[in-house]
Motif scaffolding. Structure first.
Motif, PDB file in Angstrom:
ATOM      1  N   LEU A  28       0.831  -1.205   0.000  1.00 35.73           N
ATOM      2  CA  LEU A  28       0.000   0.000   0.000  1.00 35.73           C
ATOM      3  C   LEU A  28       0.866   1.255   0.000  1.00 35.73           C
ATOM      4  N   GLY A  29       2.003   1.195   0.673  1.00 35.43           N
ATOM      5  CA  GLY A  29       2.897   2.348   0.734  1.00 35.43           C
ATOM      6  C   GLY A  29       3.481   2.733  -0.604  1.00 35.43           C
ATOM      7  N   VAL A  30       3.662   1.765  -1.516  1.00 33.34           N
ATOM      8  CA  VAL A  30       4.192   2.087  -2.845  1.00 33.34           C
ATOM      9  C   VAL A  30       3.062   2.242  -3.865  1.00 33.34           C
ATOM     10  N   GLY A  31       1.809   2.294  -3.368  1.00 35.15           N
ATOM     11  CA  GLY A  31       0.684   2.632  -4.228  1.00 35.15           C
ATOM     12  C   GLY A  31      -0.110   1.488  -4.788  1.00 35.15           C
ATOM     13  N   VAL A  32       0.235   0.243  -4.426  1.00 34.33           N
ATOM     14  CA  VAL A  32      -0.567  -0.888  -4.888  1.00 34.33           C
ATOM     15  C   VAL A  32      -1.981  -0.734  -4.339  1.00 34.33           C
ATOM     16  N   GLY A  33      -2.973  -1.085  -5.151  1.00 32.08           N
ATOM     17  CA  GLY A  33      -4.363  -0.938  -4.748  1.00 32.08           C
ATOM     18  C   GLY A  33      -5.086   0.140  -5.521  1.00 32.08           C
ATOM     19  N   SER A  34      -4.373   0.817  -6.411  1.00 28.38           N
ATOM     20  CA  SER A  34      -5.024   1.826  -7.244  1.00 28.38           C
ATOM     21  C   SER A  34      -5.969   1.179  -8.256  1.00 28.38           C
ATOM     22  N   ARG A  35      -5.831  -0.147  -8.430  1.00 29.75           N
ATOM     23  CA  ARG A  35      -6.763  -0.915  -9.272  1.00 29.75           C
ATOM     24  C   ARG A  35      -7.482  -1.913  -8.359  1.00 29.75           C
ATOM     25  N   PRO A  36      -8.400  -1.470  -7.508  1.00 33.67           N
ATOM     26  CA  PRO A  36      -8.954  -2.346  -6.478  1.00 33.67           C
ATOM     27  C   PRO A  36      -9.735  -3.529  -7.007  1.00 33.67           C
ATOM     28  N   CYS A 215      10.612   4.534  -1.864  1.00 38.47           N
ATOM     29  CA  CYS A 215       9.202   4.476  -2.220  1.00 38.47           C
ATOM     30  C   CYS A 215       9.037   4.765  -3.708  1.00 38.47           C
ATOM     31  N   THR A 216       9.751   5.785  -4.205  1.00 35.42           N
ATOM     32  CA  THR A 216       9.723   6.057  -5.638  1.00 35.42           C
ATOM     33  C   THR A 216      10.194   4.843  -6.418  1.00 35.42           C
ATOM     34  N   MET A 217      11.230   4.170  -5.930  1.00 34.72           N
ATOM     35  CA  MET A 217      11.700   2.943  -6.578  1.00 34.72           C
ATOM     36  C   MET A 217      10.600   1.890  -6.585  1.00 34.72           C
ATOM     37  N   GLY A 218       9.835   1.809  -5.504  1.00 30.73           N
ATOM     38  CA  GLY A 218       8.730   0.858  -5.452  1.00 30.73           C
ATOM     39  C   GLY A 218       7.653   1.180  -6.472  1.00 30.73           C
ATOM     40  N   VAL A 219       7.351   2.468  -6.649  1.00 33.43           N
ATOM     41  CA  VAL A 219       6.359   2.876  -7.644  1.00 33.43           C
ATOM     42  C   VAL A 219       6.828   2.489  -9.039  1.00 33.43           C
TER      43      VAL A 219
END
Length: 287
Positions: A28-36, A215-219
């Motif tokens: 969730l911290g790297v933005g996963v879940g934007s496609r729920p 975090c940017t690397m995770g994105v």
């Protein structure tokens, strides 16, 4: 910096047991879940998803961290002027929820760029499965020590950076970051206040809190998985890159790809400011 003391620094082994909550919070911290509605996202954030919960590959960067050792007074590192310059990870075996991992750290090399010009500190982390002892990942970090030039070094020349092709990118993916992304990501272990406190961020020279580099690397790893691996995490074998500029939470990151067989070159740009934030990227993927 006291070169002899830095080279002699020995790191105790660190352990981390990956709870499902750890894995989901990091994702969730790297933005996963934007496609729920997408199973491709749910595999990292929902414990009862089909196929079982998966660990997001870039999580190897953050587990078994040795702590703020650069602040130890006897090392005399000017840690306030330290910047994170480069990062890479190679995955040998996928992490699994519930697994316990052991991290072994070492200082690999130091490059002295000269008095007033800074130094480069190269670190290596080997992650192993505690149960079987097999290596699961190798992680490297390069720190730019802006205040430690003239300290002496172990090698004279930095490793060659990965050059991007001169041709136009073959593909690209844009991913938005949340305004609260830094506040979520810090719960995975990096509590540097410049990612949360506006006052301290301004004191460090930023107009507002910045997003963690990792975090940017995770994105961008999300973009690599979507654009080059069909969202199959086991296909991503390695990622390496250079940090070139900070990202502010809420910005959209455009990742451009050059696909050349199993090797993917990439760079990432903060769209609104038109600033390259990650550069000289190289990833290896399996067919």
């Amino acid at each position: 910096m006291k070169l002899d003391k830095v080279l002699a620094r020995r790191f105790p082994l660190t352990e981390h047991t990956l709870t499902p909550r750890d894995c989901m919070l990091y994702a969730l911290g790297v933005g996963v879940g934007s496609r729920p509605e997408a199973a491709e996202d749910l595999q990292y954030v929902y414990e009862d998803c089909e196929g079982g919960l998966q660990v997001f590959p870039a999580m190897v960067n953050v587990i078994c961290h040795p702590g703020a050792w650069v602040k130890e007074p006897e090392l005399e590192i000017d840690w306030i002027r330290l910047l994170h310059g480069e990062q890479s990870f190679t995955i040998h075996r996928p992490l699994r929820p519930g697994g316990t991992y052991v991290g072994a750290y070492r200082v690999a090399n130091v490059i002295d760029k000269g008095a007033g010009k800074g130094a480069m500190l190269y670190l290596e982390k080997t992650l192993s499965d505690k149960d079987g002892g097999e290596a699961v990942a190798t992680v490297t970090s390069t720190y730019v020590l802006r205040g430690d030039g003239g300290c002496g070094g172990t090698v004279e020349q930095a490793p060659a950076i990965h050059a991007l092709p001169e041709s136009p990118a073959s593909d690209s993916i844009s991913l938005a970051t949340l305004p609260q992304a830094g506040l979520i990501y810090r719960l995975s272990g990096d509590y540097n206040p410049i990612h949360a406190s506006p006052a301290l961020a301004r004191k460090a020279g930023f107009e507002r809190p910045i997003l963690h580099g990792l975090c940017t690397m995770g994105v961008v790893t999300r973009a690599l998985l979507q654009g080059c691996c069909d969202d199959q995490p086991r296909r991503l074998r390695s990622v390496s890159l250079r940090f070139s500029s900070p990202v502010y939470p809420g910005e959209t990151i455009l990742t451009e790809f050059w696909k050349q067989g199993p090797v993917v070159s990439f760079r990432a740009t903060a769209v609104d400011r038109k600033v390259v934030v990650l550069n000289n990227g190289r990833a290896e993927v399996e067919p």
